[in-house]
Write an enzyme that holds these catalytic residues in place. Sequence first.
Site, PDB file in Angstrom:
ATOM      1  N   CYS A  77      42.665  21.980  10.001  1.00  0.00           N
ATOM      2  CA  CYS A  77      41.363  21.466   9.599  1.00  0.00           C
ATOM      3  C   CYS A  77      40.380  22.637   9.507  1.00  0.00           C
ATOM      4  CB  CYS A  77      40.774  20.430  10.532  1.00  0.00           C
ATOM      5  SG  CYS A  77      41.775  18.962  10.689  1.00  0.00           S
ATOM      6  N   ARG A  88      43.679  25.886   5.893  1.00  0.00           N
ATOM      7  CA  ARG A  88      43.812  25.293   7.229  1.00  0.00           C
ATOM      8  C   ARG A  88      44.264  23.838   7.186  1.00  0.00           C
ATOM      9  NH1 ARG A  88      41.141  28.447  11.024  1.00  0.00           N
ATOM     10  NH2 ARG A  88      41.161  26.686  12.439  1.00  0.00           N
ATOM     11  N   TRP A 136      43.848  18.402   7.972  1.00  0.00           N
ATOM     12  CA  TRP A 136      45.285  18.319   8.150  1.00  0.00           C
ATOM     13  C   TRP A 136      45.478  17.133   9.089  1.00  0.00           C
ATOM     14  CZ3 TRP A 136      48.916  18.600  12.112  1.00  0.00           C
ATOM     15  CH2 TRP A 136      50.246  18.798  11.707  1.00  0.00           C
ATOM     16  N   ASN A 192      37.920  19.143  14.373  1.00  0.00           N
ATOM     17  CA  ASN A 192      39.215  19.803  14.289  1.00  0.00           C
ATOM     18  C   ASN A 192      39.839  19.721  15.677  1.00  0.00           C
ATOM     19  OD1 ASN A 192      41.363  21.585  13.914  1.00  0.00           O
ATOM     20  ND2 ASN A 192      40.098  23.398  14.211  1.00  0.00           N
ATOM     21  N   GLY A 193      41.077  19.266  15.780  1.00  0.00           N
ATOM     22  CA  GLY A 193      41.734  19.183  17.085  1.00  0.00           C
ATOM     23  C   GLY A 193      42.224  17.779  17.358  1.00  0.00           C
ATOM     24  N   GLU A 252      63.544  35.233   9.389  1.00  0.00           N
ATOM     25  CA  GLU A 252      62.291  35.212   8.623  1.00  0.00           C
ATOM     26  C   GLU A 252      62.570  34.859   7.151  1.00  0.00           C
ATOM     27  OE1 GLU A 252      59.201  35.119   8.758  1.00  0.00           O
ATOM     28  OE2 GLU A 252      58.359  36.126   7.015  1.00  0.00           O
ATOM     29  N   LYS A 307      60.936  31.535   5.431  1.00  0.00           N
ATOM     30  CA  LYS A 307      60.043  31.623   4.272  1.00  0.00           C
ATOM     31  C   LYS A 307      60.566  30.765   3.135  1.00  0.00           C
ATOM     32  CE  LYS A 307      57.449  33.211   5.563  1.00  0.00           C
ATOM     33  NZ  LYS A 307      56.617  33.888   6.537  1.00  0.00           N
ATOM     34  N   GLU A 338      60.168  27.006   3.883  1.00  0.00           N
ATOM     35  CA  GLU A 338      58.750  26.658   3.970  1.00  0.00           C
ATOM     36  C   GLU A 338      58.107  26.452   2.600  1.00  0.00           C
ATOM     37  OE1 GLU A 338      56.771  29.937   5.812  1.00  0.00           O
ATOM     38  OE2 GLU A 338      55.017  28.759   6.361  1.00  0.00           O
ATOM     39  N   HIS A 384      81.733  32.078  14.897  1.00  0.00           N
ATOM     40  CA  HIS A 384      81.645  31.113  16.005  1.00  0.00           C
ATOM     41  C   HIS A 384      81.165  29.752  15.516  1.00  0.00           C
ATOM     42  CE1 HIS A 384      82.537  34.276  18.855  1.00  0.00           C
ATOM     43  NE2 HIS A 384      81.637  35.036  18.234  1.00  0.00           N
ATOM     44  N   LYS A 414      47.850  26.432   7.668  1.00  0.00           N
ATOM     45  CA  LYS A 414      48.052  27.812   8.113  1.00  0.00           C
ATOM     46  C   LYS A 414      47.826  27.988   9.608  1.00  0.00           C
ATOM     47  CE  LYS A 414      47.678  32.481   6.891  1.00  0.00           C
ATOM     48  NZ  LYS A 414      49.132  32.608   6.884  1.00  0.00           N
TER      49      LYS A 414
HETATM   50  C1  F6R Z   1      55.426  31.029   8.503  1.00  0.00           C
HETATM   51  C2  F6R Z   1      54.154  30.926   9.200  1.00  0.00           C
HETATM   52  C3  F6R Z   1      54.146  30.316  10.558  1.00  0.00           C
HETATM   53  C4  F6R Z   1      53.223  31.126  11.486  1.00  0.00           C
HETATM   54  C5  F6R Z   1      53.101  30.410  12.847  1.00  0.00           C
HETATM   55  C6  F6R Z   1      52.227  31.200  13.806  1.00  0.00           C
HETATM   56  O1  F6R Z   1      55.265  31.639   7.274  1.00  0.00           O
HETATM   57  O2  F6R Z   1      53.141  31.311   8.691  1.00  0.00           O
HETATM   58  O3  F6R Z   1      55.428  30.205  11.092  1.00  0.00           O
HETATM   59  O4  F6R Z   1      53.740  32.398  11.634  1.00  0.00           O
HETATM   60  O5  F6R Z   1      52.549  29.141  12.654  1.00  0.00           O
HETATM   61  O6  F6R Z   1      50.948  31.364  13.291  1.00  0.00           O
HETATM   62  P1  F6R Z   1      49.965  32.441  13.908  1.00  0.00           P
HETATM   63  O7  F6R Z   1      50.527  33.780  13.607  1.00  0.00           O
HETATM   64  O8  F6R Z   1      48.650  32.211  13.234  1.00  0.00           O
HETATM   65  O9  F6R Z   1      49.916  32.183  15.383  1.00  0.00           O
END
Ligand code: F6R
Length: 617
Positions: free
Chosen positions: A2, A27, A76, A102-103, A486, A490, A493, A509, A612
Amino acid sequence: MCGIVGYVGPRQSQSILLSGLARLEYRGYDSAGIAVIDGDGALDMRKRAGKLGVLREDLKGAPMPDGTTGIGHTRWATHGGPTDLNAHPHLADDDKLAVIHNGIIENFAALKADLLSEGYEFRSETDTEVAAVLLGREYREAGGDLGAAFRATVRQLEGAFTLLAVHQDHPGLVVGARRNSPLVIGLGDGENFLGSDVAAFVEHTRNALAIGQDEIVAITPEGVEVTDFDGNPVQPEPFEVTWDAAAAEKGGWPSFMAKEVSEEPEAVANTLRGRIQDGAVVIPELEGLDDLFAGLSRIVIIACGTAAYAGQVGKYALEQWARVPVDVELAHEFRYREPVIGPDTLIVSISQSGETMDTLMAVKYARERGAKTLSICNTQGATIPRESDAVVYTHAGPEVAVASTKAFVAQITAQYLLALHIGRIRGTVSAVEAAEHVRELEAIPGKIQRVLETEQAHIEQLAHWMADTRSVLFLGRNVGYPIALEGALKLKEISYIHAEGFAAGELKHGPIALVEPGQPVFVLVPSPRHSALLHAKVVSNIQEIQARGARVIVVAEEGDAAVLPFADEVLHIPLAGALFEPLLAVVPLHIFAMGLANARGLDVDQPRNLAKSVTVE
Ligand code: F6R
């Protein structure tokens, strides 16, 4: 999660709120809304399910009266689906009062039951409306004193919240409060702003104030007043935003993700900037804080998602150079199992946003148990660094795309600096060795640039061919393992394709059962110059999957001829020291995930179901 923005000043607020929301949309983008006290002193509100664009179109089609005091929200969804009714703002006190949030208000059900029994009515399924109705009741009881009512309200709330409110009987005033969720103040000339982060107002001012935990703020055009929840004055901490509005614009790139991947060289260079003197690492933020590292017997890195994978890479350098045992823990798992920590433990949290609730709660938990805490963070004024004993900022610049890319390489770089810093204090790395590692680090931006220049077109073409792929596997060993994780994260996601990352040695395994003819598998091959053994092991893993029909895409250093006979595709990275390869090997994987999502016609910046900054647990 949010995004929140507030404005008071001489200007009409709608466009200021909408452009603030556009910068905060990363956000959350389930719905958006604004409330404004118009020129006639009435409260007007508009909110719509969907991205901000839906609200903008709605306002274009049916304009709303404008005014100089307003609040805006991009959501969100947590409590209640993403509908018009559940969107914020929520109104109370005969629609004269508007609240955004927010929260998560954890005791909302009990509060709602009380309010219902008193005859109050609700229009949405949200916890936020409970706060709004409660504030309306307190406002009446306080005889129209908004500040007193706000204090009485927040004292009754449990959980995490940033709340902003405006009341039509108080034009020129926005009140806000925060507990465990972010809120910062932007100081203008005859106008003031509130935002979930500085992106909300950076186009208007770079002078900001950080608001602490359990604090309330009231902004008017003339000034700012901050108190605790009991009304005692508090001095907020000033800071200057180090980037400008242009840094948070797409600047001609097709997406923020494309721009941010292109900024990976700069993210590393900026994180190194000002921290190297005559070949030695000097971290100004850690000056005078050697005590943090004295008597250290253990480091625990806590983070989530991509930041946790950066932590898994950092572990290798911290153990090798600083000779301290390092565990990497997912923040949300950490505090629910009574971890063994104490004053000899250094908790290193890693967070791009500095607001991830799981990470924040883990840091607080560790602090309460006497551990020392250091935050690696990309966002000034964020909560996690404020709750930590020390901070090393990554200077990757604002990261807007939901999928983290440039922050990842900056987080690894910051950990490498930290590992050398601690290693020098502990005497586990010599000045000569440290200078050698520093030289490697300094060469990384140029090498990432080379990967972008030489491999991007090839990888994008590969992604295009693979647009209909249903599953992709990623294999790596040693520092390549977190890079495999990673790469898989990515891809799933942003392209919604099933993807898994494995330690290559783990293949036999179990995971090798997934390999059938045509299965694409990315393999990160370590340089044979560093370890012929490790290289040979990975090459034999490649042979194992190739024998079962896998389509093998190899990421290997330039000149590694041994992998060629077994690879369907080779993506090259420049030569680098063993610990520095991850900073290069991840780049093709970021480009690939983006290329595949683009090939599938998806929104790479705002993938479904995600936001994010994950500010709920
Ligand atoms: C993946 C991604 C998330 C963040 C995770 C932590 O691309 O962006 O997995 O890495 O939510 O976010 P931060 O770094 O803001 O604590």
